[in-house]
Design a protein around this motif. Sequence first.
Motif, PDB file in Angstrom:
ATOM      1  N   ARG A   1      95.351  56.781  27.634  1.00 14.05           N
ATOM      2  CA  ARG A   1      94.169  56.846  26.965  1.00 14.05           C
ATOM      3  C   ARG A   1      93.804  58.211  26.260  1.00 14.05           C
ATOM      4  O   ARG A   1      93.315  58.527  25.392  1.00 14.05           O
ATOM      5  CB  ARG A   1      92.772  56.560  27.860  1.00 14.05           C
ATOM      6  CG  ARG A   1      91.724  56.372  27.483  1.00 14.05           C
ATOM      7  CD  ARG A   1      90.754  55.915  28.305  1.00 14.05           C
ATOM      8  NE  ARG A   1      90.921  54.397  28.547  1.00 14.05           N
ATOM      9  CZ  ARG A   1      90.069  53.983  29.668  1.00 14.05           C
ATOM     10  NH1 ARG A   1      89.384  54.614  30.318  1.00 14.05           N
ATOM     11  NH2 ARG A   1      90.514  52.576  29.840  1.00 14.05           N
ATOM     12  N   GLU A   2      94.346  59.451  27.160  1.00 13.05           N
ATOM     13  CA  GLU A   2      94.205  60.699  26.763  1.00 13.05           C
ATOM     14  C   GLU A   2      94.954  61.015  25.536  1.00 13.05           C
ATOM     15  O   GLU A   2      94.665  61.944  24.709  1.00 13.05           O
ATOM     16  CB  GLU A   2      94.614  61.631  27.855  1.00 13.05           C
ATOM     17  CG  GLU A   2      93.689  61.713  29.101  1.00 13.05           C
ATOM     18  CD  GLU A   2      93.948  60.707  30.360  1.00 13.05           C
ATOM     19  OE1 GLU A   2      93.351  60.534  31.197  1.00 13.05           O
ATOM     20  OE2 GLU A   2      94.754  59.506  30.020  1.00 13.05           O
TER      21      GLU A   2
ATOM     22  N   THR B   1      95.755  49.582  19.926  1.00  9.43           N
ATOM     23  CA  THR B   1      96.566  49.909  21.068  1.00  9.43           C
ATOM     24  C   THR B   1      98.184  49.934  20.441  1.00  9.43           C
ATOM     25  O   THR B   1      98.926  50.822  20.801  1.00  9.43           O
ATOM     26  CB  THR B   1      96.336  49.460  22.161  1.00  9.43           C
ATOM     27  OG1 THR B   1      94.937  49.282  22.661  1.00  9.43           O
ATOM     28  CG2 THR B   1      97.188  49.691  23.583  1.00  9.43           C
TER      29      THR B   1
ATOM     30  N   ARG C   1      95.389  59.225  22.975  1.00  5.41           N
ATOM     31  CA  ARG C   1      95.012  58.861  21.575  1.00  5.41           C
ATOM     32  C   ARG C   1      94.252  59.968  20.900  1.00  5.41           C
ATOM     33  O   ARG C   1      93.724  59.601  19.752  1.00  5.41           O
ATOM     34  CB  ARG C   1      94.456  57.592  21.990  1.00  5.41           C
ATOM     35  CG  ARG C   1      95.298  56.345  22.405  1.00  5.41           C
ATOM     36  CD  ARG C   1      94.465  55.134  22.579  1.00  5.41           C
ATOM     37  NE  ARG C   1      95.283  54.326  23.554  1.00  5.41           N
ATOM     38  CZ  ARG C   1      94.567  53.310  24.243  1.00  5.41           C
ATOM     39  NH1 ARG C   1      93.302  53.150  24.025  1.00  5.41           N
ATOM     40  NH2 ARG C   1      95.399  52.630  25.168  1.00  5.41           N
TER      41      ARG C   1
END
Length: 561
Positions: A343-344, A462, A346
């Motif tokens: 997540r970080e 994603t 992106r």
Amino acid sequence: MPDIEDGKVRSELLLQHKAFIGECHIFDGSSLLLPHKLLLPKTELVSLLKNQVVKLTIEFISELSPNSPDCLRYYNILFRRILKQMNLKQVGRNYYNKQEATEFFDHKLVIWPGYVTSILEYETSITLCADVNHKLLRMQTAYDLITGLRDPQTRKEDVEQVSKELIGSIVFTLYNNKTYRVDAINWEDNPRTKFKKSGGAEITFVDYYREQYNTEVTDLTQPLLISKGKWKKSQQDTPHKPIMLVPELCYLTGLSDKMRKDYRVMRDLALHMRLDPERRQHELRKLMNTIQTNREVQRELQLWDLKFDTNFVSFSGRILKEVRIFQGRRAFDSHPQFADWSRETRSGPLLNVKSLDHWLILYPTRNYGAASSLVQSLRKVTPTMGIAMREAKMLEVSDTVQSYTTVLENHVSSKTQMVLCVLSSEKKDLYDGIKQYLCVKCPIPSQCVVARTLDKPQTLMTIATKIAQQMNCKMGGALWKVETGLQNAMFIGIDCFHDTVNRRKSIAGFVSSINQELTQWFSQCIFQESGQELVNGLKTCLEDAPLSTEQKLVAVQLHSL
């Protein structure tokens, strides 16, 4: 004398003298462990094997203390005997509880719970190391698979497809609890074919299974499966006598590709086979309780004056310190409990970015929509990563390796940086053919993606992010780096692949870091025949591995010293 190789037969011959050697003994096929000395240092006995006289010579070798390393081998043999006394069935090296099997009728699968065990010496004491294991069997025989691939009109099997499905698979035979690897299929012979027994008499497979295992073979026209038996490096030049198996009596093991893709199957299996620490401890405690309460087992252990502690060995675990991940100017934690920092990554530019200027996208006609959706998603995610992406050349292909390679031959140039192939299915031969062409004949970084994975709008962004990250790495870029605290160090990774189809070559993969950030790597493969020392090939790899500037400086300093 005469020499007999079969360990089972050797044990039976020795057991004819149980009154002489005593009930308390451990025999591994060549060495005999006794709790007492025999009267003479060398004793000769005579046994009978089918009216043939066999001479046994027992000679004293050495006396072992209970903590001797040589005793560990005998303790493991004794423990396997204990597992048999607990009615566990041996399959391969491990033991399983058939009585507590779980059946999944919806998925046509059976799970046998079992244990992996080993008695070893650790630090101050001898310990039993055990873990929970499972044997996965299908409620489908090799015969069911063969008949399922018959042509409805001609009633003939699709020989090529049957071979593709069965060769290389592991089958399980209930009549003797053994597993075999299918190496070939004999379409010429059938269960009515005769073979020679060890005594020289000829018998058909039908009659053999009826007499030996009280098992009836119903289809007398089915082919036979060929297994080359267990292959050992020490016997690489020894001719192997293949084992012939009747498909009707061979149950398939493991999961088919179709099962692996079925979410319900994988979910149900995970509930039974993926045990958390508490459930794992509960199952192992159950094993120990059975050992402590089973009279036959306790009697066996008392003969040797052995006993197991009732509690597990406890110790303090070591938790590695958390590592910071650096991406561009940003830094974030790796969340060691979950090992997920996707997540970080992106929300900022990558560490080392490669622009996509000249690239191709190949797609089958019916998957144009999936290819277009992927391109649109890539346009959305690449700017945040700092990747400059120009328009790709979109090329239509048919669903064959030949079509992909022909289109590539016509459109690849010296400027081409990346080839992205959309595949209509997960056909292995299609993927292998494309990769072989783009790795060997026309070396260009490539990325393959199955069209089905692009069909879900909720996960498309994603997936596009991960594809962009992979393409950036393959073109020589880097996503992030970690601070290891080590200076001028080379990190080396090694993995081995053993050719289970031909059972000959082994391949070792070797990688070594060539920069301080650990984002660039040298790689090499070693192909070698069985029996060769792997270390020789690794030595060559290490000699070939290039050094970074920092590593060269250290190497020069060491050399001058």
